[in-house]
Write a protein that holds these residues in place. Sequence first.
Motif, short mmCIF file in Angstrom:
data_model
loop_
_atom_site.label_atom_id
_atom_site.label_comp_id
_atom_site.label_asym_id
_atom_site.label_seq_id
_atom_site.Cartn_x
_atom_site.Cartn_y
_atom_site.Cartn_z
N SER A 172 18.85 -8.64 15.25
CA SER A 172 20.24 -8.18 15.46
C SER A 172 20.96 -7.97 14.14
O SER A 172 21.68 -6.97 13.97
CB SER A 172 21.00 -9.15 16.36
OG SER A 172 20.86 -10.46 15.90
N LEU A 173 20.75 -8.86 13.17
CA LEU A 173 21.41 -8.69 11.87
C LEU A 173 20.84 -7.47 11.14
O LEU A 173 21.57 -6.71 10.50
CB LEU A 173 21.20 -9.96 11.05
CG LEU A 173 22.28 -10.38 10.06
CD1 LEU A 173 23.66 -10.32 10.69
CD2 LEU A 173 22.01 -11.80 9.56
N VAL A 174 19.55 -7.29 11.24
CA VAL A 174 18.92 -6.13 10.59
C VAL A 174 19.50 -4.83 11.16
O VAL A 174 19.84 -3.90 10.42
CB VAL A 174 17.38 -6.18 10.78
CG1 VAL A 174 16.74 -4.83 10.49
CG2 VAL A 174 16.77 -7.26 9.88
N GLY A 196 25.31 -0.06 9.35
CA GLY A 196 26.36 0.07 8.33
C GLY A 196 25.87 0.73 7.06
O GLY A 196 26.61 0.82 6.08
N GLY A 197 24.61 1.13 7.04
CA GLY A 197 24.07 1.83 5.88
C GLY A 197 23.46 0.92 4.84
O GLY A 197 23.10 1.37 3.73
N GLY A 198 23.32 -0.38 5.15
CA GLY A 198 22.73 -1.33 4.19
C GLY A 198 21.22 -1.21 4.12
O GLY A 198 20.58 -0.67 5.03
N ASP A 199 20.67 -1.74 3.05
CA ASP A 199 19.22 -1.66 2.81
C ASP A 199 18.51 -2.83 3.52
O ASP A 199 18.71 -3.99 3.15
CB ASP A 199 18.97 -1.72 1.29
CG ASP A 199 17.50 -1.65 0.94
OD1 ASP A 199 16.66 -1.50 1.86
OD2 ASP A 199 17.18 -1.76 -0.26
N VAL A 200 17.70 -2.53 4.50
CA VAL A 200 16.98 -3.57 5.23
C VAL A 200 15.46 -3.48 4.99
O VAL A 200 14.68 -4.07 5.73
CB VAL A 200 17.29 -3.51 6.75
CG1 VAL A 200 18.74 -3.91 7.01
CG2 VAL A 200 17.00 -2.14 7.34
N SER A 201 15.09 -2.76 3.95
CA SER A 201 13.66 -2.51 3.72
C SER A 201 12.88 -3.78 3.40
O SER A 201 11.67 -3.82 3.57
CB SER A 201 13.47 -1.48 2.60
OG SER A 201 14.09 -1.94 1.42
N ALA A 202 13.57 -4.84 2.98
CA ALA A 202 12.86 -6.09 2.64
C ALA A 202 12.44 -6.85 3.89
O ALA A 202 11.66 -7.80 3.80
CB ALA A 202 13.77 -6.98 1.79
N PHE A 203 12.94 -6.44 5.06
CA PHE A 203 12.75 -7.25 6.26
C PHE A 203 11.87 -6.62 7.31
O PHE A 203 11.65 -7.21 8.37
CB PHE A 203 14.13 -7.55 6.89
CG PHE A 203 15.15 -8.00 5.89
CD1 PHE A 203 14.89 -9.07 5.05
CD2 PHE A 203 16.37 -7.35 5.77
CE1 PHE A 203 15.81 -9.48 4.11
CE2 PHE A 203 17.30 -7.75 4.84
CZ PHE A 203 17.02 -8.82 3.99
N LEU A 204 11.40 -5.41 7.04
CA LEU A 204 10.65 -4.65 8.05
C LEU A 204 9.41 -4.03 7.44
O LEU A 204 9.39 -3.75 6.22
CB LEU A 204 11.54 -3.51 8.60
CG LEU A 204 12.89 -3.91 9.19
CD1 LEU A 204 13.73 -2.68 9.50
CD2 LEU A 204 12.74 -4.77 10.43
N THR A 205 8.41 -3.76 8.26
CA THR A 205 7.28 -2.97 7.77
C THR A 205 7.77 -1.54 7.56
O THR A 205 8.77 -1.13 8.19
CB THR A 205 6.12 -2.95 8.79
OG1 THR A 205 6.57 -2.27 9.95
CG2 THR A 205 5.63 -4.35 9.15
#
Length: 158
Positions: free
Chosen positions: A127-129, A135-144
């Motif tokens: 949910s946070l990801v 919102g346009g934030g970088d979530v690349s550290a948390f997903l394949t």
Amino acid sequence: MRAVCPGSFDPVTLGHVDVVRRAAAMFDEVVVAVAVNPNKQGMFTVDERRDLIAGAVGDLPNVSTAAFTGLLVDWCREQDVGVIAKGLRSDTDYAYELPMAQMNRHLTGVDTVFLTADPAHTFVSSSLVKEVARGGGDVSAFLTPAVLAALSARLAEG
Ligand code: PNS
């Protein structure tokens, strides 16, 4: 023994992947089971979630995916699953998970084992990801990369 890693997985994160990998090293077989909740529409369909999970852990020969409706314990009984394996990130997770684990054990005797989350993942949730990505934030550290691409594509669809 056959174990289940149950959850919503909307979508699967690297925190989930870490728990599934560690469970796969512990048990003969692990089924990653997506809970179907007819009252809650997610970002991804259940089939999409299963595909993303399969892509993330496809290198593990003893891991498969499934979907279930109704009570997890009933599905475990039907599928000959002897243990539920879940990740624990925090005391909040513990407070949420403990009564479920005790209820499940009360219902059919199935035990739950908890794997402590890797410290790198304690603040990561689907949910946070999604919120950060929206919102346009970088979530690349948390997903394949494949899950990141699917999330970006879904958000681009509007
Ligand atoms: O990823 P989540 O949303 O934290 O997963 C929670 C889930 C789906 C594992 C839990 O809600 C569940 O087991 N649901 C199935 C219905 C059920 O068995 N409810 C009684 C729990 S004691």
